[in-house]
Design an enzyme around this catalytic site. Structure first.
Site, PDB file in Angstrom:
ATOM      1  N   PHE A 318       0.836  -1.204   0.000  1.00 49.25           N
ATOM      2  CA  PHE A 318       0.000   0.000   0.000  1.00 49.25           C
ATOM      3  C   PHE A 318       0.869   1.252   0.000  1.00 49.25           C
ATOM      4  O   PHE A 318       1.829   1.350   0.759  1.00 49.25           O
ATOM      5  CB  PHE A 318      -0.887   0.042   1.252  1.00 49.25           C
ATOM      6  CG  PHE A 318      -1.980  -0.979   1.278  1.00 49.25           C
ATOM      7  CD1 PHE A 318      -3.199  -0.730   0.664  1.00 49.25           C
ATOM      8  CD2 PHE A 318      -1.802  -2.195   1.921  1.00 49.25           C
ATOM      9  CE1 PHE A 318      -4.205  -1.667   0.691  1.00 49.25           C
ATOM     10  CE2 PHE A 318      -2.807  -3.137   1.954  1.00 49.25           C
ATOM     11  CZ  PHE A 318      -4.023  -2.876   1.330  1.00 49.25           C
ATOM     12  N   ASP A 319       0.514   2.211  -0.856  1.00 51.51           N
ATOM     13  CA  ASP A 319       1.114   3.532  -0.765  1.00 51.51           C
ATOM     14  C   ASP A 319       0.521   4.206   0.469  1.00 51.51           C
ATOM     15  O   ASP A 319      -0.628   3.947   0.842  1.00 51.51           O
ATOM     16  CB  ASP A 319       0.787   4.344  -2.028  1.00 51.51           C
ATOM     17  CG  ASP A 319       1.337   5.759  -1.947  1.00 51.51           C
ATOM     18  OD1 ASP A 319       2.486   5.912  -1.533  1.00 51.51           O
ATOM     19  OD2 ASP A 319       0.595   6.691  -2.289  1.00 51.51           O
ATOM     20  N   LYS A 320       1.292   5.061   1.103  1.00 54.32           N
ATOM     21  CA  LYS A 320       0.807   5.695   2.333  1.00 54.32           C
ATOM     22  C   LYS A 320      -0.128   6.867   2.042  1.00 54.32           C
ATOM     23  O   LYS A 320      -1.309   6.829   2.364  1.00 54.32           O
ATOM     24  CB  LYS A 320       1.986   6.176   3.184  1.00 54.32           C
ATOM     25  CG  LYS A 320       1.549   6.911   4.473  1.00 54.32           C
ATOM     26  CD  LYS A 320       2.726   7.337   5.309  1.00 54.32           C
ATOM     27  CE  LYS A 320       3.494   8.488   4.682  1.00 54.32           C
ATOM     28  NZ  LYS A 320       2.706   9.766   4.700  1.00 54.32           N
ATOM     29  N   THR A 323      -3.752   6.855   0.208  1.00 52.60           N
ATOM     30  CA  THR A 323      -4.288   5.491   0.151  1.00 52.60           C
ATOM     31  C   THR A 323      -4.671   5.040   1.555  1.00 52.60           C
ATOM     32  O   THR A 323      -5.846   4.834   1.845  1.00 52.60           O
ATOM     33  CB  THR A 323      -3.253   4.523  -0.451  1.00 52.60           C
ATOM     34  OG1 THR A 323      -2.888   4.988  -1.757  1.00 52.60           O
ATOM     35  CG2 THR A 323      -3.823   3.119  -0.568  1.00 52.60           C
TER      36      THR A 323
END
Length: 487
Positions: A318-320, A323
């Site tokens: 996951f991108d931070k 997201t």
């Protein structure tokens, strides 16, 4: 007009479906003589594009294709009186093709939107003269001038000046990055504050943003494994069906003494039954439906191949920013020096910060206004690039910015333990200084989304390993990981 051309195939398929329904109702109401012309119109509107494509490709490649087989099956069905069945074959096939065209056009629009963030012109510095030139005419080694508010035109290094750059289009991080002489700059990012000069180090075709565009285009052109299998199978399938159809037209008459009417009828029936409408329409409509439903829930798939790969996913990265988190900083702590008036200080801070377009300044202003405190108006501020803002209010100088700007040693002494705790929580701290010293510490953080923790927990229950990817610092990453339930 452009939208009409883009959607004309889909409109034709839908109109064909409406005409089929109308013809079917006429037939059921004993108006068969009127239904045939309507069926013929449905055949023409729905099947024209695919019939034209199938004939052209057959001539070009010198071998039959699935489009031609579908048209022959539909015509054959009408010849033996099955008008509804033939028309439905055409409708299914045309709708499948229209949905595929729609998906491809949508993908092209997404890439076009991505390409729009690339500047088309730049300020080229030659000696003491600057001129506006096309990006395509630039070469590595050229010296460029970038003014405040402009997009950086090329990848390169900062030569002179100091600025703050919004790199969210590249890294996804909402907090701008301070840039000094020698720091790397990326094309399509935004120069937020001071005018700078830079040296271009890469040609336009090799910039980081161009590589991102190339990767997106490559991903969108990938086909799902199941569709690749169908396309490989189609060629052999068409040949087998046409051979069997040709044999059925003659052999049964001589081998089984069928009369010619029966032989022709059953050969056509074989052609209709063997029509590959289910085969052709099995992939793209299902893929498009899944992608569309995902988009409604905020999940974007760049192609059907990635959708199919989900069945074998064991880990998700996951991108931070944007997201797992909200994608914009918010004030979490506003700590005041003892004995100071909160409202009086906040209206001064808001009056200073509201004149900056920096995301941290906007977040602080919004936080203070949410408390019902109006910003002090009419202030003359001084912007110190990369450090903060200052203003003189009633003879008193007020500074808002980094520790080094307001007095780092005093900030550390006054807020030593607090600073360590806020840093460990992944927060960015801005300080306020008045004539008496450090007046306040303001902590900001990109907070996690309300459903982040429950989503991570559900994935972990399914045995999916969750990974956090971010360009932010380690402390912020660890803090967000813990808040998200990933540990």
């Amino acid at each position: 007009m452009k939208n009409w051309k883009t959607h004309i195939e889909l409109i034709a398929a839908i109109l064909s479906g409406i005409l089929i329904l109308l013809a079917y109702l006429l037939e059921k109401n004993e108006l068969a003589s009127f239904s045939v012309p309507v069926y013929l119109l449905a055949f023409f509107i729905g099947g024209y594009a695919k019939a034209k494509y199938g004939i052209q490709k057959t001539i070009e490649n010198r071998k039959p294709n699935v489009e031609l087989l579908m048209v022959l099956a539909a015509v054959g069905a009408s010849l033996i009186g099955y008008w509804t069945e033939g028309a439905i074959l055409i409708f299914i096939f045309s709708l499948s093709g229209a949905l595929e065209t729609y998906t491809m056009n949508k993908s092209r629009k997404e890439v076009s939107a991505l390409m729009e963030i690339q500047p088309e012109e730049a300020w080229l510095l030659q000696g003491e003269t600057t001129s506006r030139v096309s990006i395509s005419s630039l070469q590595a080694g050229d010296t460029l001038v970038v003014k405040p508010g402009e997009r950086i035109p090329a990848d390169g290094n900062l030569l002179t000046g100091h600025t703050v750059v919004d790199e969210s289009s590249i890294s996804g991080e909402s907090i701008p990055v301070s840039k000094d002489s020698g720091d790397e700059l990326f094309a399509s990012t935004v120069n937020l504050s001071g005018a700078i000069t830079m040296e271009m180090t890469k040609p336009n075709s090799e910039t980081l943003v161009q590589k991102i565009i190339d990767l997106v285009q490559s991903a969108q052109n990938e086909k799902p494994p199941s569709q690749q299998f169908v396309e490989r199978f189609e060629g052999n399938y068409v040949n087998i069906v046409l051979i069997l159809f040709s044999l059925m037209l003659f052999l049964p008459h001589y081998l089984f003494d069928w009369d010619w009417n029966t032989t022709f009828y059953r050969a056509i029936l074989l052609l209709v039954v063997a029509s590959p409408c289910a085969l052709v329409a099995s992939i793209m409509p299902a893929t498009l439906a899944a992608i569309s439903n995902g988009a409604k829930s905020g999940i974007i798939f760049k192609g059907g191949v990635h959708l199919e790969n989900l069945s074998a996913v064991q880990a998700i990265a996951f991108d931070k920013t944007g997201t797992l988190t909200m994608g914009r900083p918010q004030v979490t702590d506003f700590v005041l020096r003892e004995g100071i008036s909160q409202d009086a200080l906040m209206e001064k801070v808001a009056g200073i910060e509201m004149q900056s377009n920096h995301p941290l300044a906007k977040a602080i202003t919004e936080f203070i206004q949410s408390k019902g405190i109006a910003p002090l108006s009419g202030l003359q501020i001084t912007d110190v690039p990369g450090n903060g803002l200052k203003a003189v209010i009633s003879g008193e100088e007020i500074k808002v910015g980094k520790p080094a700007f307001v007095g780092e040693s005093e900030a550390e002494i006054f807020y030593g333990n607090l600073l360590e705790r806020l840093a460990n929580e992944g927060k960015t701290v801005t300080f306020v200084r008045d004539s008496q010293g450090i007046a306040a510490a303001i902590a900001l953080k990109d907070t996690i989304r309300p459903n982040t923790k429950s989503t991570i927990q559900e994935l972990q229950k399914e045995g999916v390993f969750c990974i956090l990817l971010t360009g932010d610092n380690v402390k912020t990453a660890k803090a967000i990981a813990e808040e998200s339930g990933g540990g």
